[in-house]
Design an enzyme around this catalytic site. Structure first.
Site, PDB file in Angstrom:
ATOM      1  N   GLU A  48      -1.596  -6.625   4.865  1.00 54.87           N
ATOM      2  CA  GLU A  48      -1.641  -6.313   6.290  1.00 54.87           C
ATOM      3  C   GLU A  48      -1.077  -4.909   6.409  1.00 54.87           C
ATOM      4  O   GLU A  48       0.127  -4.710   6.326  1.00 54.87           O
ATOM      5  CB  GLU A  48      -0.804  -7.309   7.090  1.00 54.87           C
ATOM      6  CG  GLU A  48      -0.658  -6.975   8.546  1.00 54.87           C
ATOM      7  CD  GLU A  48      -1.945  -7.109   9.322  1.00 54.87           C
ATOM      8  OE1 GLU A  48      -2.143  -6.304  10.256  1.00 54.87           O
ATOM      9  OE2 GLU A  48      -2.750  -7.986   9.016  1.00 54.87           O
TER      10      GLU A  48
ATOM     11  N   CYS B  50      -2.772  -5.878  13.631  1.00 52.31           N
ATOM     12  CA  CYS B  50      -2.984  -4.451  13.395  1.00 52.31           C
ATOM     13  C   CYS B  50      -4.219  -3.915  14.110  1.00 52.31           C
ATOM     14  O   CYS B  50      -4.291  -2.726  14.409  1.00 52.31           O
ATOM     15  CB  CYS B  50      -3.063  -4.161  11.905  1.00 52.31           C
ATOM     16  SG  CYS B  50      -4.332  -5.113  11.046  1.00 52.31           S
TER      17      CYS B  50
END
Length: 173
Positions: A7, A40
């Protein structure tokens, strides 16, 4: 070889063109209610025409006020906790540095009262003076959204691209 999924950072942008600025009021609520802003690809930088910014912020604040923060197992909850105490503190830190750099808190900006178990942070709407503000440049990874006014479409695109992060962008028109 090992299988690995990372991530990585992102500071995704949403640009609302003048003909769709009336649709911008739900954007911060959508970001904050998706995994408590911990994604994100979520558009945490929202660009609207400067002339409409004050009116849009007022409508956005109304939508943010309706977001119930609480235990994720409660069906009435819209915004659950962030992942750790450190992440909650990171949200508070970025709100403080954003304000020190000229931002205004329109809604939220602190730990909600009455939630003593878990790592909660209020859905937060920031009026950012420009894209250089720390809240516009760094990934906060929590329910914190910044709104920035633009003078022209070129200005909006320039600001959206002015980030060391990539990932995603949204244009409404």
């Amino acid at each position: 070889l090992k299988r690995l999924q990372l991530e990585l950072g992102g500071k995704s942008a949403q640009i609302f063109l003048p003909d769709r600025v009336d649709d911008a009021d739900g954007a911060p609520a959508a970001v904050c209610s998706s995994h408590a802003g911990q994604g994100c690809a979520l558009g945490t930088r929202i660009f609207v025409p400067e002339a409409a910014k004050a009116e849009v912020l007022e409508r956005m604040a109304g939508r943010m006020a309706a977001l119930r923060v609480g235990d994720a197992s409660d069906p009435e909850t819209i915004v659950g906790p962030v992942i750790t105490a450190a992440q909650r503190d990171r949200c508070a830190h970025y709100v403080a540095v954003a304000v020190a750099a000229g931002a205004k808190v329109v809604h939220g900006g602190q730990n909600p009262s009455g939630l003593n178990r878990g790592y909660f942070f209020e859905p937060t709407l920031l009026d950012l003076p420009d894209n250089a503000n720390p809240a516009a440049q760094d990934e906060i990874f929590g329910p914190v959204v910044g709104v920035i006014g633009y003078r022209s479409l070129d200005h909006a695109v320039e600001m959206a691209n002015d980030s060391p992060f990539g990932l995603s962008g949204y244009v409404y028109g």
